[in-house]
Design an enzyme around this catalytic site. Structure first.
Site, PDB file in Angstrom:
ATOM      1  N   LYS A  13       0.853  -1.278  -0.162  1.00  0.00           N
ATOM      2  CA  LYS A  13       0.005   0.048   0.014  1.00  0.00           C
ATOM      3  C   LYS A  13       0.883   1.414  -0.103  1.00  0.00           C
ATOM      4  CE  LYS A  13      -2.151  -1.139   3.721  1.00  0.00           C
ATOM      5  NZ  LYS A  13      -1.551  -2.439   4.277  1.00  0.00           N
ATOM      6  N   ARG A  88     -10.170   1.342   7.499  1.00  0.00           N
ATOM      7  CA  ARG A  88      -9.947  -0.010   7.877  1.00  0.00           C
ATOM      8  C   ARG A  88     -11.058  -0.850   8.403  1.00  0.00           C
ATOM      9  NH1 ARG A  88      -3.903   0.402   7.977  1.00  0.00           N
ATOM     10  NH2 ARG A  88      -3.082  -1.337   8.931  1.00  0.00           N
ATOM     11  N   ARG A 127      11.429  -5.568   5.159  1.00  0.00           N
ATOM     12  CA  ARG A 127      11.242  -4.101   5.116  1.00  0.00           C
ATOM     13  C   ARG A 127      12.329  -3.229   5.921  1.00  0.00           C
ATOM     14  NH1 ARG A 127       5.503  -1.891   5.449  1.00  0.00           N
ATOM     15  NH2 ARG A 127       5.363  -2.863   7.610  1.00  0.00           N
ATOM     16  N   ARG A 159      10.649  -1.196  11.425  1.00  0.00           N
ATOM     17  CA  ARG A 159       9.353  -0.483  12.243  1.00  0.00           C
ATOM     18  C   ARG A 159       9.327  -1.549  13.290  1.00  0.00           C
ATOM     19  NH1 ARG A 159       4.325   0.090   8.343  1.00  0.00           N
ATOM     20  NH2 ARG A 159       3.299  -1.030   9.688  1.00  0.00           N
ATOM     21  N   ARG A 170      -1.213  -8.586  13.065  1.00  0.00           N
ATOM     22  CA  ARG A 170      -1.690  -7.572  12.051  1.00  0.00           C
ATOM     23  C   ARG A 170      -2.494  -8.438  11.070  1.00  0.00           C
ATOM     24  NH1 ARG A 170       3.730  -5.024  10.918  1.00  0.00           N
ATOM     25  NH2 ARG A 170       2.792  -4.178   9.182  1.00  0.00           N
TER      26      ARG A 170
HETATM   27  P1  AP5 Z   1       4.598  -1.505   2.027  1.00  0.00           P
HETATM   28  O1  AP5 Z   1       4.433  -0.614   0.640  1.00  0.00           O
HETATM   29  O2  AP5 Z   1       5.500  -1.037   3.238  1.00  0.00           O
HETATM   30  O3  AP5 Z   1       3.337  -2.215   2.277  1.00  0.00           O
HETATM   31  P2  AP5 Z   1       2.139  -2.023   3.140  1.00  0.00           P
HETATM   32  O4  AP5 Z   1       0.793  -2.395   2.579  1.00  0.00           O
HETATM   33  O5  AP5 Z   1       2.092  -0.226   3.146  1.00  0.00           O
HETATM   34  O6  AP5 Z   1       2.273  -2.585   4.775  1.00  0.00           O
HETATM   35  P3  AP5 Z   1       2.191  -2.050   5.963  1.00  0.00           P
HETATM   36  O7  AP5 Z   1       3.036  -2.994   6.846  1.00  0.00           O
HETATM   37  O8  AP5 Z   1       2.490  -0.617   6.073  1.00  0.00           O
HETATM   38  O9  AP5 Z   1       0.772  -2.178   6.414  1.00  0.00           O
HETATM   39  P4  AP5 Z   1      -0.043  -2.213   7.587  1.00  0.00           P
HETATM   40  O10 AP5 Z   1      -1.475  -2.079   6.976  1.00  0.00           O
HETATM   41  O11 AP5 Z   1       0.271  -3.084   8.580  1.00  0.00           O
HETATM   42  O12 AP5 Z   1       0.340  -0.831   8.371  1.00  0.00           O
HETATM   43  P5  AP5 Z   1       0.258   0.753   8.524  1.00  0.00           P
HETATM   44  O13 AP5 Z   1       1.384   1.320   8.724  1.00  0.00           O
HETATM   45  O14 AP5 Z   1      -1.049   1.144   7.618  1.00  0.00           O
HETATM   46  O15 AP5 Z   1       5.512  -3.001   1.312  1.00  0.00           O
HETATM   47  C1  AP5 Z   1       6.091  -3.819   2.306  1.00  0.00           C
HETATM   48  C2  AP5 Z   1       7.338  -4.301   1.983  1.00  0.00           C
HETATM   49  O16 AP5 Z   1       7.114  -4.980   0.707  1.00  0.00           O
HETATM   50  C3  AP5 Z   1       8.261  -3.205   1.753  1.00  0.00           C
HETATM   51  O17 AP5 Z   1       9.572  -3.495   2.112  1.00  0.00           O
HETATM   52  C4  AP5 Z   1       8.398  -2.909   0.238  1.00  0.00           C
HETATM   53  O18 AP5 Z   1       9.613  -2.414  -0.325  1.00  0.00           O
HETATM   54  C5  AP5 Z   1       8.143  -4.302  -0.267  1.00  0.00           C
HETATM   55  N1  AP5 Z   1       7.097  -4.514  -1.666  1.00  0.00           N
HETATM   56  C6  AP5 Z   1       6.112  -3.626  -1.746  1.00  0.00           C
HETATM   57  N2  AP5 Z   1       5.402  -4.057  -3.212  1.00  0.00           N
HETATM   58  C7  AP5 Z   1       6.393  -5.135  -3.386  1.00  0.00           C
HETATM   59  C8  AP5 Z   1       6.347  -6.047  -4.629  1.00  0.00           C
HETATM   60  N3  AP5 Z   1       5.308  -5.745  -5.549  1.00  0.00           N
HETATM   61  N4  AP5 Z   1       7.014  -7.116  -4.818  1.00  0.00           N
HETATM   62  C9  AP5 Z   1       8.087  -7.268  -3.738  1.00  0.00           C
HETATM   63  N5  AP5 Z   1       8.097  -6.577  -2.598  1.00  0.00           N
HETATM   64  C10 AP5 Z   1       7.503  -5.230  -2.383  1.00  0.00           C
HETATM   65  O19 AP5 Z   1      -0.561   0.726  10.121  1.00  0.00           O
HETATM   66  C11 AP5 Z   1       0.204   0.287  11.087  1.00  0.00           C
HETATM   67  C12 AP5 Z   1      -0.729   0.000  12.332  1.00  0.00           C
HETATM   68  O20 AP5 Z   1      -1.220   1.306  12.773  1.00  0.00           O
HETATM   69  C13 AP5 Z   1      -1.967  -0.763  12.262  1.00  0.00           C
HETATM   70  O21 AP5 Z   1      -1.524  -1.993  12.592  1.00  0.00           O
HETATM   71  C14 AP5 Z   1      -2.793  -0.388  13.380  1.00  0.00           C
HETATM   72  O22 AP5 Z   1      -2.614  -0.657  14.800  1.00  0.00           O
HETATM   73  C15 AP5 Z   1      -2.534   1.178  13.150  1.00  0.00           C
HETATM   74  N6  AP5 Z   1      -3.559   1.884  12.022  1.00  0.00           N
HETATM   75  C16 AP5 Z   1      -3.361   2.378  10.841  1.00  0.00           C
HETATM   76  N7  AP5 Z   1      -4.214   2.918  10.205  1.00  0.00           N
HETATM   77  C17 AP5 Z   1      -5.261   2.409  10.923  1.00  0.00           C
HETATM   78  C18 AP5 Z   1      -6.742   2.896  10.658  1.00  0.00           C
HETATM   79  N8  AP5 Z   1      -7.287   3.379   9.687  1.00  0.00           N
HETATM   80  N9  AP5 Z   1      -7.489   2.499  11.742  1.00  0.00           N
HETATM   81  C19 AP5 Z   1      -7.073   1.836  12.842  1.00  0.00           C
HETATM   82  N10 AP5 Z   1      -5.721   1.564  13.173  1.00  0.00           N
HETATM   83  C20 AP5 Z   1      -4.907   1.871  12.101  1.00  0.00           C
HETATM   84 MG    MG Z   2       2.440   1.007   4.770  1.00  0.00          MG
END
Ligand code: AP5
Ligand code: MG
Length: 213
Positions: A13, A88, A127, A159, A170
């Site tokens: 994402k 979410r 990552r 992270r 997660r």
């Molecule tokens: P990356 O692009 O970083 O993936 P991502 O989908 O952004 O993964 P996240 O871990 O950030 O998602 P998340 O939803 O768990 O965390 P968030 O920060 O939103 O890619 C991942 C890795 O793969 C990278 O190393 C990249 O280089 C690699 N990659 C990417 N594409 C690739 C490909 N095609 N091929 C190979 N490699 C690839 O949320 C964190 C926390 O915050 C949540 O757990 C929750 O506690 C809280 N939170 C956030 N938003 C909310 C909300 N709306 N409501 C409630 N709680 C929330």
């Molecule tokens: Mg992310």
């Protein structure tokens, strides 16, 4: 134009949102980044949510909706967002729809990046991100060494919630609380499912052609 990038942890994402923001002049709203900023700043909100995030649970809908409302208030009618990791829950999706309507805006595209659990665990375990420029890299797939990253290795970090144990939590949280939104956006008729298993550039190419269709 307003876009949601939807998917499980590690689906890509953040990576695709950065490309969309850059290539389509959109403002990226990552609720995860906003929450981590609060934790880094040790704000009252940051102290309240740190444990939840590090256990792989969602923070409350009220906290998220307040964050979003503050951003909308500052927009001065310029709505061109890519939402990363928001909404979410069903409640967040319903409130987002209502709030956008108040500004005569809507969601134009929801891109659902489909990736399996094994791939997610591999991606998350590799990552790293740059604390200076915020760029996301991966030791297995997308090394900072092979890219044009200029900030230097000392800024690269993992992270706190990127351990295998927390990622499994997660992922469970995603399946229980977030995946049901797929039905909501199918019914709203703006969901496009894209395989998140192709290369970063191939996925971006597919998203771009869906937008331009
Ligand atoms: P990356 O692009 O970083 O993936 P991502 O989908 O952004 O993964 P996240 O871990 O950030 O998602 P998340 O939803 O768990 O965390 P968030 O920060 O939103 O890619 C991942 C890795 O793969 C990278 O190393 C990249 O280089 C690699 N990659 C990417 N594409 C690739 C490909 N095609 N091929 C190979 N490699 C690839 O949320 C964190 C926390 O915050 C949540 O757990 C929750 O506690 C809280 N939170 C956030 N938003 C909310 C909300 N709306 N409501 C409630 N709680 C929330
Ligand atoms: Mg992310």
């Amino acid at each position: 134009m307003n876009i949601i990038i939807f998917g499980a942890p590690g689906a890509g994402k953040g990576t695709q949102s950065d490309l969309l923001a850059k290539n389509f002049s959109l403002k990226k709203i990552s609720t995860g980044d906003l929450l981590r900023e609060e934790i880094n700043n040790k704000s009252d909100l940051g102290k309240k949510i740190k444990d939840l995030i590090e256990k792989g649970q969602l923070v409350s809908d009220e906290i998220i909706i307040d964050l979003i409302e503050n951003i909308f208030k500052d927009q001065n009618k310029n709505f061109n967002f890519v939402f990363d990791g928001f909404p979410r829950t069903l409640k967040q999706a319903e409130i987002l729809e209502k709030k956008l309507k108040n500004y005569n805006e809507k969601i134009d595209f929801v891109f659902n990046l489909e990736v399996n659990r094994d791939e997610i665990i591999k991606r998350i375990s590799g990552r790293i991100f740059c604390t200076k420029c915020n760029k996301i890299f991966n030791n297995h797939f997308n090394s900072p060494l092979s890219s044009e990253h200029k900030c230097g290795d000392s800024y690269l970090k993992k992270r706190a919630d990127d351990t295998v144990e927390v990622v499994e939590k997660r992922y469970d949280t995603y399946i229980k609380q977030t995946a049901p939104l797929i039905k909501f956006y199918i019914e709203a008729n703006n969901l496009h499912t894209v395989s998140g298993l192709s290369s970063i550039n191939e996925i971006f190419g597919q998203i771009t052609s869906l937008i331009k269709q």
